[in-house]
Design an enzyme around this catalytic site. Structure first.
Site, PDB file in Angstrom:
ATOM      1  N   ARG A   1       5.323   0.254  10.434  1.00  6.11           N
ATOM      2  CA  ARG A   1       4.561  -0.487   9.822  1.00  6.11           C
ATOM      3  C   ARG A   1       5.514  -0.376   7.646  1.00  6.11           C
ATOM      4  O   ARG A   1       5.550  -1.109   6.862  1.00  6.11           O
ATOM      5  CB  ARG A   1       3.165   0.507   9.178  1.00  6.11           C
TER       6      ARG A   1
ATOM      7  N   ARG B   1       3.116   9.712  -9.735  1.00  7.53           N
ATOM      8  CA  ARG B   1       2.435   9.562  -8.617  1.00  7.53           C
ATOM      9  C   ARG B   1       3.128   9.420  -7.681  1.00  7.53           C
ATOM     10  O   ARG B   1       2.902   9.145  -6.601  1.00  7.53           O
ATOM     11  CB  ARG B   1       0.654   9.654  -8.617  1.00  7.53           C
TER      12      ARG B   1
ATOM     13  N   ARG C   1       7.611   1.575   1.504  1.00 10.66           N
ATOM     14  CA  ARG C   1       7.626   0.240   1.302  1.00 10.66           C
ATOM     15  C   ARG C   1       8.172  -0.333   0.418  1.00 10.66           C
ATOM     16  O   ARG C   1       9.113  -1.724   0.685  1.00 10.66           O
ATOM     17  CB  ARG C   1       7.025  -0.408   2.197  1.00 10.66           C
TER      18      ARG C   1
ATOM     19  N   ASP D   1      -2.189  -2.886  14.694  1.00  4.51           N
ATOM     20  CA  ASP D   1      -3.139  -2.191  15.565  1.00  4.51           C
ATOM     21  C   ASP D   1      -3.611  -3.802  15.689  1.00  4.51           C
ATOM     22  O   ASP D   1      -4.418  -4.796  14.945  1.00  4.51           O
ATOM     23  CB  ASP D   1      -3.256  -1.177  15.059  1.00  4.51           C
TER      24      ASP D   1
ATOM     25  N   GLY E   1       0.940  -1.193  -0.373  1.00  5.60           N
ATOM     26  CA  GLY E   1       0.282   0.201  -0.089  1.00  5.60           C
ATOM     27  C   GLY E   1       0.601   1.607  -0.509  1.00  5.60           C
ATOM     28  O   GLY E   1       0.839   2.350  -0.483  1.00  5.60           O
TER      29      GLY E   1
ATOM     30  N   ARG F   1      -0.259  -8.684  -3.071  1.00  7.84           N
ATOM     31  CA  ARG F   1      -0.408  -8.006  -1.937  1.00  7.84           C
ATOM     32  C   ARG F   1       0.261  -8.321  -0.484  1.00  7.84           C
ATOM     33  O   ARG F   1       0.144  -8.935   0.220  1.00  7.84           O
ATOM     34  CB  ARG F   1      -1.907  -7.258  -1.698  1.00  7.84           C
TER      35      ARG F   1
ATOM     36  N   SER G   1      -0.818  -3.467   5.583  1.00 10.97           N
ATOM     37  CA  SER G   1      -1.220  -3.573   7.314  1.00 10.97           C
ATOM     38  C   SER G   1      -2.620  -3.940   7.801  1.00 10.97           C
ATOM     39  O   SER G   1      -3.446  -3.585   6.518  1.00 10.97           O
ATOM     40  CB  SER G   1      -0.405  -2.530   7.825  1.00 10.97           C
TER      41      SER G   1
END
Length: 238
Positions: free
Chosen positions: A220, A44, A25, A207, A21, A88, A91
């Site tokens: 993360r 972007r 990362r 979380d 995401g 994918r 988190s």
């Protein structure tokens, strides 16, 4: 063959793509886990890289947050760039005591209240399975690496900040079997099914709605190494 969202040329993206995401990362994985990684997209700031891992060509790319964003990027990867597999790596927030912070969860299916699949192709269901083929390879990779893997249904939500109490999390765990919540898998799995491709989702619990534990943004971005290792090992074996 670039798109409005991806400047890659034909052949620059591997058949298997790990999608994070957070584009940072993706950058972290490319710089720390891939050999000879080359940037193929920064439109972007949605970074995408291709390199090798254990001699196998692998790509990693950001997807952004939410189903509309991953819906665009995954569709283009499958359709315009002829990618076969998307894993994918993200988190998620735990809905149960079984899935604790830093545990790795494999999404065998995604439940959602989203209208994404209905608007995209008229699909009326609320649960979509991930790829059995990918899941089998991932489960074996985790076993070979001696990394514990929890498998089950993920809740793909359109809403991060939801008004009211959190009792709905217990209901979704009890009634739909949702172990944790994230925001992308339902759209990813749907695109894969529509285009006859393969997709699945590995998440690290960041979380918990049960224990109120939480990780930082930096953690993360960089600390979910077990999930990354499993995904890369699976990519090598596809």
């Amino acid at each position: 063959m670039s798109t409005p969202h991806n400047s890659a040329n034909p052949g620059e993206i591997a058949k298997t793509v790990l999608m994070a995401g957070d584009p940072l990362r993706a950058k972290f994985i490319a710089e720390n886990f891939l050999e000879d990684a080359k940037l193929f997209n920064e439109v972007r700031n949605m970074y995408g890289y291709t390199g090798t891992h254990k001699g196998k060509k692998v790509s990693v790319m950001g997807s952004g947050m939410g189903m509309p964003s991953i819906g665009i990027y995954s569709y283009e990867l499958f359709k315009q760039y002829d990618v076969d597999n998307i894993i994918r790596i993200g988190s998620a927030g735990s809905y149960c005591e079984e899935a604790k912070v830093y545990d790795v969860v494999l999404g065998l299916s995604a439940y959602s209240e989203s209208s994404f699949a209905f608007v995209q192709s008229g699909f009326k269901g609320d649960t979509i399975k991930s790829s059995d083929k990918l899941n089998e390879v991932i489960i074996k990779a985790a076993k070979d690496l001696d990394i514990n893997l929890i498998s089950g249904t993920l809740h793909s939500s359109d809403v991060f900040y939801r008004e009211g109490d959190t009792s709905y999390t217990k209901e979704l765990y009890k009634e739909k079997g949702c172990l944790a919540v994230e925001m992308e898998s339902f759209a990813l799995f749907h695109n894969a099914n529509v285009l006859n491709k393969n997709a699945t989702c590995l998440v690290t619990i960041s979380d918990s709605f049960v224990s109120n534990e939480v990780t930082t943004a930096l953690e993360r971005q960089t600390a979910f190494t077990q999930m990354i290792k499993v995904a890369l090992e699976a990519a090598v074996n596809l």
